[in-house]
Design an enzyme around this catalytic site. Structure first.
Site, PDB file in Angstrom:
ATOM      1  N   SER A  25       0.965  -1.320   0.189  1.00  0.00           N
ATOM      2  CA  SER A  25      -0.240  -0.377  -0.429  1.00  0.00           C
ATOM      3  C   SER A  25       1.184   1.673   0.436  1.00  0.00           C
ATOM      4  CB  SER A  25      -0.797   0.225   1.335  1.00  0.00           C
ATOM      5  OG  SER A  25      -0.144  -0.097   2.378  1.00  0.00           O
ATOM      6  N   ILE A  27       3.502   4.792  -0.449  1.00  0.00           N
ATOM      7  CA  ILE A  27       4.322   4.539  -0.749  1.00  0.00           C
ATOM      8  C   ILE A  27       5.187   3.787  -1.747  1.00  0.00           C
ATOM      9  CG2 ILE A  27       6.867   5.752  -1.045  1.00  0.00           C
ATOM     10  CD1 ILE A  27       5.744   7.227   1.309  1.00  0.00           C
ATOM     11  N   GLN A  48       0.143  -7.429   4.849  1.00  0.00           N
ATOM     12  CA  GLN A  48      -1.223  -8.176   4.247  1.00  0.00           C
ATOM     13  C   GLN A  48      -1.277  -9.284   4.005  1.00  0.00           C
ATOM     14  OE1 GLN A  48      -3.883  -5.906   4.648  1.00  0.00           O
ATOM     15  NE2 GLN A  48      -2.134  -4.490   6.392  1.00  0.00           N
ATOM     16  N   ASP A  71       6.277 -10.410   9.082  1.00  0.00           N
ATOM     17  CA  ASP A  71       5.761  -9.618   9.523  1.00  0.00           C
ATOM     18  C   ASP A  71       7.621  -9.185  10.142  1.00  0.00           C
ATOM     19  OD1 ASP A  71       5.540  -7.930  12.696  1.00  0.00           O
ATOM     20  OD2 ASP A  71       4.840 -10.123  13.271  1.00  0.00           O
ATOM     21  N   TYR A 187       5.656   7.550  17.188  1.00  0.00           N
ATOM     22  CA  TYR A 187       5.656   8.004  16.580  1.00  0.00           C
ATOM     23  C   TYR A 187       7.175   8.243  15.975  1.00  0.00           C
ATOM     24  CZ  TYR A 187       4.929   8.303  11.472  1.00  0.00           C
ATOM     25  OH  TYR A 187       5.196   8.597  10.459  1.00  0.00           O
ATOM     26  N   LYS A 191      10.610   7.149  14.319  1.00  0.00           N
ATOM     27  CA  LYS A 191      11.848   8.197  12.637  1.00  0.00           C
ATOM     28  C   LYS A 191      12.627   9.032  13.244  1.00  0.00           C
ATOM     29  CE  LYS A 191       8.661   7.038  10.426  1.00  0.00           C
ATOM     30  NZ  LYS A 191       9.060   5.587   9.200  1.00  0.00           N
ATOM     31  N   ILE A 220       1.471  12.525   3.808  1.00  0.00           N
ATOM     32  CA  ILE A 220       0.937  12.295   2.304  1.00  0.00           C
ATOM     33  C   ILE A 220      -0.141  11.864   2.656  1.00  0.00           C
ATOM     34  CG2 ILE A 220       1.660  10.752   0.320  1.00  0.00           C
ATOM     35  CD1 ILE A 220       4.686  11.170   1.350  1.00  0.00           C
ATOM     36  N   THR A 222      -1.820   9.775   2.573  1.00  0.00           N
ATOM     37  CA  THR A 222      -2.190   7.761   2.048  1.00  0.00           C
ATOM     38  C   THR A 222      -2.646   6.664   3.457  1.00  0.00           C
ATOM     39  OG1 THR A 222      -0.206   7.268   3.531  1.00  0.00           O
ATOM     40  CG2 THR A 222       0.265   7.515   1.050  1.00  0.00           C
TER      41      THR A 222
END
EC number: 1.1.1.352
Length: 278
Positions: A25, A27, A48, A71, A187, A191, A220, A222
């Site tokens: 999914s 990018i 997925q 995973d 988060y 990052k 973005i 998404t």
């Protein structure tokens, strides 16, 4: 500020092989689509289910694309994905590894969560925090980076299939790798960690014959930011009216430039369409 020259010869990607984590999914999928169109052998590794992967393969029919359930928080699962990617290519070697798997922004500063746990007590232990952002976005990327540097050193068994020796490792950071975020802790911790991994690793990956670059996209639109959009909407805020989103296409172009430009490696600060920054 240096501007990135995105003029690349896509013909140099013909016949090369790539592993993209998180390629089902956003990018990752858009990059897989572009690289397959350029004639690459692309393995998508994503959590997925296989049915999702089969639908992607049907959509990309005509290209050299393989799907493996993975995973990224599991070392063994990633090893399996790497081995499948290597076996999928005619050269039996990898040229590009893109560590793009990630989970969405988890709100709440660490202080918020500590306060929500109530007054400190010695007779009851607090529940452990949710650190999935760190497990997927940082530990998962670290595993991919480690295994990428390990397996990218494999020599092709069929050099005629791809005679180019250029190898590339691309790490996925975000604007959260650079910007303070008092509304969240895990988060940005993940990052900033990826950025730290990049900055410490780039100085030495050339010893292994591998170029290393970091993508750090602005927001973005998404599926990754869907929870954030929902939380903002609950507060009466429409993100689309408050922010100018970066485009997926710009990120794909930056990723492709990292993959195809043999001179691009750990470059000092570059800004590209709100997308690439090192």
């Amino acid at each position: 500020m240096e501007v990135l020259d995105t003029t690349v010869d896509l013909g140099t990607l013909q016949g090369k092989s790539a592993l993209i984590t998180g390629g089902a999914s956003g990018i990752g999928l858009a990059t897989a689509r572009a690289w397959a169109a350029a004639g690459m052998y692309v393995t998508i590794a994503d959590i997925q289910p296989l049915e999702t992967g089969q639908n992607i393969l049907a959509d990309l029919a005509g290209g050299h694309v393989h799907y493996v359930c993975c995973d990224v928080t599991s070392w063994e699962s990633q090893i399996t994905a790497f081995k499948e990617a290597i076996q999928f290519t005619p050269s039996k070697a990898l040229d590009i590894v893109a560590a793009f798997a990630g989970v969405s922004f988890a709100g709440g500063n660490q202080v918020d969560h500590v306060l929500a746990a109530g007054d400190p007590r010695l007779d009851v232990n607090p529940s452990p925090p949710d650190i999935r952002n760190i497990q997927v976005n940082l530990i998962g990327v670290y595993y991919t980076s480690w295994l990428g540097l390990y397996y990218l050193r494999l020599s092709p068994t069929n050099k005629a299939a791809n005679p180019s020796p250029d190898k590339s490792l691309i790490l996925m950071g975000s604007i959260g790798s650079y910007m303070d975020s008092p509304k969240a802790s895990t988060y940005p911790a993940s990052k900033f960690g990826v950025r730290g991994l990049f900055r410490s690793t780039r100085a030495r990956t050339r010893e292994l014959g591998v170029r290393c670059n970091l993508l750090a996209p602005w927001f973005i639109d998404t599926p990754l930011i869907a929870p954030m959009k929902k939380a903002m909407a609950a507060r009466g805020i429409d993100m689309a009216q408050r922010l100018t989103f970066a485009s997926v296409d710009a990120c794909v172009e930056a990723a492709t430039t990292c993959a195809a430009n043999p001179q691009l490696h750990g470059t000092p600060p570059i800004r590209y369409a709100y997308c690439l920054k090192t």
